[in-house]
Design an enzyme around this catalytic site. Structure first.
Site, mmCIF file in Angstrom:
data_model
loop_
_atom_site.group_PDB
_atom_site.id
_atom_site.type_symbol
_atom_site.label_atom_id
_atom_site.label_comp_id
_atom_site.label_asym_id
_atom_site.label_seq_id
_atom_site.Cartn_x
_atom_site.Cartn_y
_atom_site.Cartn_z
ATOM 1 N N HIS A 124 25.637 8.047 87.522
ATOM 2 C CA HIS A 124 24.711 7.229 88.305
ATOM 3 C C HIS A 124 23.909 6.304 87.404
ATOM 4 C CE1 HIS A 124 20.792 9.910 88.249
ATOM 5 N NE2 HIS A 124 21.281 9.746 87.044
ATOM 6 N N CYS A 148 17.685 6.403 82.349
ATOM 7 C CA CYS A 148 18.462 6.506 83.591
ATOM 8 C C CYS A 148 18.794 5.139 84.177
ATOM 9 C CB CYS A 148 17.726 7.366 84.620
ATOM 10 S SG CYS A 148 17.911 9.120 84.299
HETATM 11 NI NI NI Z 1 20.306 10.446 85.300
#
Ligand code: NI
Length: 135
Positions: free
Chosen positions: A15, A34
């Site tokens: 992701h 992230c």
């Molecule tokens: Ni992650």
């Protein structure tokens, strides 16, 4: 007699956390690593809980084979070895955070589970970070 049975399952998926409507700077500031544009993976672990009344005749709350197959069809087949952002329609416009993934899983299972049961989804993104969604 009301109780909860659990089934564990897992899937691997990639992701990226970001918002299209934010600048690159703001995405990096909020989502950090992230936000990597090249994506990254997690080994997701989950515990699905089904709560209800035990059938006095069988001693079962739910046939675990039914629960196992439901999780396989709705979650493992849909998410395992997938890029959540690019390949899973639910995340086309929804950030695939652990919070949102747990909610999507819950909604998919809820739609197929007998109404007489309550449902919970605990999702581990790492061994130390996990969320619980109960609807
Ligand atoms: Ni992650």
């Amino acid at each position: 007699m009301s109780l909860t049975v659990f089934r564990k399952a897992h899937f691997n998926a990639a992701h990226r956390l970001y918002r299209k409507d934010w600048s690159d700077e703001k995405n990096w500031e909020i989502f950090g690593k992230c936000n990597n544009p090249n994506f990254h993976g997690h080994n997701y672990e989950m515990e699905v809980g089904v709560t209800g009344e035990v059938d006095p005749e069988t001693g079962y709350l739910i046939d675990m084979k039914i629960l196992k197959d439901l999780i396989k069809e709705e979650v493992e087949d849909a998410f395992d070895h997938k890029n959540l952002n690019l390949e899973v329609p639910e995340f086309a416009d929804l950030n695939p955070t652990a919070e949102n993934i747990a909610k999507v899983i819950w909604e998919k299972l809820r739609a197929k589970l007998d109404e007489k049961f309550d449902l919970s989804v605990k999702l581990y993104e790492t061994p130390r970070n996990f969320v619980l969604y109960t609807g």
